[in-house]
Scaffold this motif. Structure first.
Motif, PDB file in Angstrom:
ATOM      1  N   LEU A 180       0.777  -1.256   0.079  1.00  0.00           N
ATOM      2  CA  LEU A 180      -0.165  -0.027  -0.147  1.00  0.00           C
ATOM      3  C   LEU A 180       0.801   1.190   0.076  1.00  0.00           C
ATOM      4  O   LEU A 180       0.493   2.395  -0.657  1.00  0.00           O
ATOM      5  CB  LEU A 180      -0.976  -0.024   1.262  1.00  0.00           C
ATOM      6  CG  LEU A 180      -2.215  -0.823   0.991  1.00  0.00           C
ATOM      7  CD1 LEU A 180      -2.766  -0.720   2.399  1.00  0.00           C
ATOM      8  CD2 LEU A 180      -3.084  -0.700   0.194  1.00  0.00           C
ATOM      9  N   ARG A 181       2.128   1.145   0.713  1.00  0.00           N
ATOM     10  CA  ARG A 181       3.033   2.278   0.662  1.00  0.00           C
ATOM     11  C   ARG A 181       3.387   2.579  -0.958  1.00  0.00           C
ATOM     12  O   ARG A 181       3.247   3.742  -1.132  1.00  0.00           O
ATOM     13  CB  ARG A 181       4.140   1.772   1.594  1.00  0.00           C
ATOM     14  CG  ARG A 181       5.312   2.908   1.338  1.00  0.00           C
ATOM     15  CD  ARG A 181       6.622   2.573   1.921  1.00  0.00           C
ATOM     16  NE  ARG A 181       7.682   3.375   1.750  1.00  0.00           N
ATOM     17  CZ  ARG A 181       8.590   3.573   0.886  1.00  0.00           C
ATOM     18  NH1 ARG A 181       8.134   2.988  -0.145  1.00  0.00           N
ATOM     19  NH2 ARG A 181       9.390   4.638   0.892  1.00  0.00           N
ATOM     20  N   ASN A 182       3.967   1.490  -1.614  1.00  0.00           N
ATOM     21  CA  ASN A 182       4.092   1.758  -2.841  1.00  0.00           C
ATOM     22  C   ASN A 182       2.991   2.399  -3.736  1.00  0.00           C
ATOM     23  O   ASN A 182       3.154   3.234  -4.826  1.00  0.00           O
ATOM     24  CB  ASN A 182       4.943   0.561  -3.497  1.00  0.00           C
ATOM     25  CG  ASN A 182       6.307   0.105  -2.831  1.00  0.00           C
ATOM     26  OD1 ASN A 182       6.684   1.104  -1.968  1.00  0.00           O
ATOM     27  ND2 ASN A 182       6.605  -0.856  -3.318  1.00  0.00           N
ATOM     28  N   LEU A 183       2.007   1.970  -3.592  1.00  0.00           N
ATOM     29  CA  LEU A 183       0.678   2.084  -4.197  1.00  0.00           C
ATOM     30  C   LEU A 183       0.583   3.777  -4.222  1.00  0.00           C
ATOM     31  O   LEU A 183       0.029   4.532  -5.137  1.00  0.00           O
ATOM     32  CB  LEU A 183      -0.722   1.355  -4.010  1.00  0.00           C
ATOM     33  CG  LEU A 183      -0.360  -0.313  -4.532  1.00  0.00           C
ATOM     34  CD1 LEU A 183      -1.701  -0.817  -3.996  1.00  0.00           C
ATOM     35  CD2 LEU A 183      -0.471  -0.028  -5.939  1.00  0.00           C
ATOM     36  N   PHE A 184       0.458   4.116  -2.826  1.00  0.00           N
ATOM     37  CA  PHE A 184       0.312   5.389  -2.473  1.00  0.00           C
ATOM     38  C   PHE A 184       1.218   6.630  -3.156  1.00  0.00           C
ATOM     39  O   PHE A 184       0.895   7.466  -3.693  1.00  0.00           O
ATOM     40  CB  PHE A 184       0.453   5.577  -0.828  1.00  0.00           C
ATOM     41  CG  PHE A 184       0.028   6.898  -0.414  1.00  0.00           C
ATOM     42  CD1 PHE A 184      -1.097   7.695  -0.265  1.00  0.00           C
ATOM     43  CD2 PHE A 184       1.437   7.903  -0.262  1.00  0.00           C
ATOM     44  CE1 PHE A 184      -1.309   8.858   0.341  1.00  0.00           C
ATOM     45  CE2 PHE A 184       0.992   9.336   0.247  1.00  0.00           C
ATOM     46  CZ  PHE A 184       0.045   9.630   0.455  1.00  0.00           C
ATOM     47  N   ILE A 185       2.649   6.081  -3.055  1.00  0.00           N
ATOM     48  CA  ILE A 185       3.502   6.871  -3.536  1.00  0.00           C
ATOM     49  C   ILE A 185       3.446   7.051  -5.255  1.00  0.00           C
ATOM     50  O   ILE A 185       3.451   8.028  -5.754  1.00  0.00           O
ATOM     51  CB  ILE A 185       4.954   6.577  -3.164  1.00  0.00           C
ATOM     52  CG1 ILE A 185       5.406   6.738  -1.970  1.00  0.00           C
ATOM     53  CG2 ILE A 185       5.881   7.198  -4.019  1.00  0.00           C
ATOM     54  CD1 ILE A 185       6.342   5.978  -1.386  1.00  0.00           C
TER      55      ILE A 185
END
Length: 524
Positions: free
Chosen positions: A416-421
């Motif tokens: 989810l971190r990478n998706l957000f960024i």
């Protein structure tokens, strides 16, 4: 039914793009290489003609002045491309004029000290000298950041997650130069777009004597067909009673380049006179130089992938930026009315032709220099309507953008971190520049509108660039949001071997300087 094997579900990440016929250091036969070099030259004409055609009339220049600026820009494009492919990153990249410089240049053109000059030719010369002075001073930004290896240090904060939006938006961020321009003359723009897709994709397996002639020269063949069609429409009087803007976008005889061009003219430094210097102009121009640095960084990484090379190590990337700074200095000395950056469309053409050879790009540089001195011949090719180039951009810019997205394979996109960024950086990288453009159209000035003109130009230039906005957001989030425990998710283990020149044995093959110059400039 047999159980599905894991390798049938997913595809393993690959350092180098597959399917290319010729990579960075392999060369087609000379005849094919010369023809491909000419194709890259034709593509580079679009920006080289468009920038002077837009700016020179605003400065009070006539058709003769426009032709000289086009010739000068093409000449310096050729020189800068040779410098970059020989001593810079050594990637197969064309170094062309950059739209990033438009805001500060237009601000200089509208400077009250210049607009009150009554004689148009004198106003043109005075404005050109002011632009030259600003570009000369601003070029120091890339020269210092590049050759001091400061940009190498900065690039160590980049990860695959952080660079995906930057590389992708070097293509996606140019959407306003694609179909919106095609729509200005749909009768030649749509056929060009359709023919280019058909030739480059659906007929790519057609061969003549075991040579994929249609795939290699899809753009050239389509341009010849549509250019001839446009000339027939022009000669038959189809645009005789149409609005002036329609005629500019559709006719093949509106540029006045051929009649105004001299037979032979060799550009030389300070040909417009001694540059003039203004601190405000120079400071605003520095923003454009920094934007071109970011855009070229993304383009270099895309070119490396489309040339089947490894990602350029920070040392090589910084070296390339330093030489691009030298190129911008040459832009200022010769008076090209623009700075330099990597030509995104030519990077896309590497993927379309499946030829990433460095030699081909160096041959295209030779064509730029040769035809810039033979004015009449160069002007003939430069008279191609810009709508035709815009149709090609719809494909090539998208191809470069997809190369940026391909770096996601080295990251964990179930995070989810990478998706957000990734999502936030891509969205704001498109949305913020669009806000700045819409605001400028409605209010006739950018959102930054203080009494300090240089400050306004600086901010408006920065935030009009999609890769620049994406880099600021993605790199900041990537290095501050749960960065300690997410190295693997960010793709850093894969990225690590390309962070030093000797981290991967292939780097020496792709990026070593010629003439044994590495003895004097050892890689870090």
């Amino acid at each position: 039914m047999d159980p599905v094997k894991p390798e049938e579900i997913s595809h393993p990440p690959m350092d180098q793009l597959q399917g290319l016929e010729y990579c960075i250091d392999s060369n087609p036969p000379w005849g094919e290489a010369i023809a491909l070099g000419f194709e890259h030259y034709i593509l580079a004409l679009g920006t080289a003609v468009m920038i002077p055609s837009f700016l020179v009339p605003m400065m009070g220049g006539d058709d003769g002045d426009k032709v000289r600026v086009v010739q000068t820009l093409l000449f310096i494009q050729g020189v800068n491309t040779l410098l970059q492919t020989l001593f810079g990153t050594r990637l197969p990249t064309v170094i062309g004029g950059s739209y990033a410089f438009m805001v500060p240049i237009i601000s200089i053109i509208n400077d009250s000290s210049l607009t009150r000059i009554e004689d148009p030719h004198l106003r043109f010369l005075s404005t050109m000298r002011a632009v030259q002075g600003a570009i000369i001073v601003a070029s120091s930004v890339q020269i210092i950041l590049g050759f001091s290896q400061i940009w190498s240090i900065c690039s160590r904060f980049f990860s695959p997650v952080g660079m995906v939006p930057v590389i992708a938006l070097t293509g996606f961020g140019l959407f306003n130069r694609g179909f919106p321009v095609v729509g200005n003359c749909v009768e030649i723009g749509i056929p060009m777009l359709i023919l280019f897709v058909i030739f480059s994709q659906y007929l790519k397996n057609f061969q003549f004597r075991q040579f994929p002639v249609v795939e290699r020269f899809a753009m050239l063949i389509a341009i010849i067909i549509v250019w001839a069609y446009a000339h027939i429409l022009t000669a038959s009087g189809a645009y005789k009673h149409r609005p002036h803007q329609t005629q500019v976008n559709c006719r093949t005889d509106m540029s006045n380049l051929i009649s105004s061009a001299p037979w032979i003219k060799i550009p030389y430094p300070l040909q417009w006179g001694a540059p003039s210097f203004d601190a405000g102009h120079a400071f605003a121009m520095m923003a454009a130089v920094f934007v071109s640095l970011i855009e070229s960084t993304g383009a270099f990484k895309a070119a490396a992938r489309l040339a089947s090379a490894t990602p350029p190590p920070p040392h090589v990337l910084s070296r390339g930026i330093g030489w691009q700074g030298i190129g911008i200095l040459l832009n200022g000395l010769f008076g090209t009315l623009s700075g330099s950056s990597v030509s995104i469309e030519n990077v896309g053409l590497l993927g379309s032709t499946r030829v990433g050879s460095r030699r081909v790009i160096q041959i295209s540089a030779g064509f730029m220099i040769f035809f810039s001195m033979l004015g009449k011949f160069g002007a003939l090719f430069a008279s191609i309507p810009f709508t035709i180039f815009a149709a090609v951009y719809c494909v090539l810019f998208g191809l470069v953008a997809s190369v940026g997205l391909s770096f996601l394979q080295f990251t964990n996109m179930n995070s989810l971190r990478n998706l957000f960024i990734t999502g936030v950086s891509l969205f704001l990288g498109l949305s913020i520049p669009e806000y700045f453009r819409d605001f400028a159209v409605k209010a006739l000035h950018g959102p930054a509108h203080t009494n300090a003109g240089w400050f306004n130009d600086f901010l408006n230039t920065i935030f009009l660039s999609s890769p620049m906005v994406a880099l600021m957001i993605s790199v900041f989030l990537d290095n501050t949001l749960d960065y300690k425990d997410t190295a693997r998710d960010r793709g850093l283990p894969w990225w690590a071997k390309f962070r030093t020149f000797k981290g991967d044995s292939r780097n020496e093959e792709f990026y070593t300087l010629p003439f044994n110059l590495n003895r004097f400039f050892p890689p870090s």
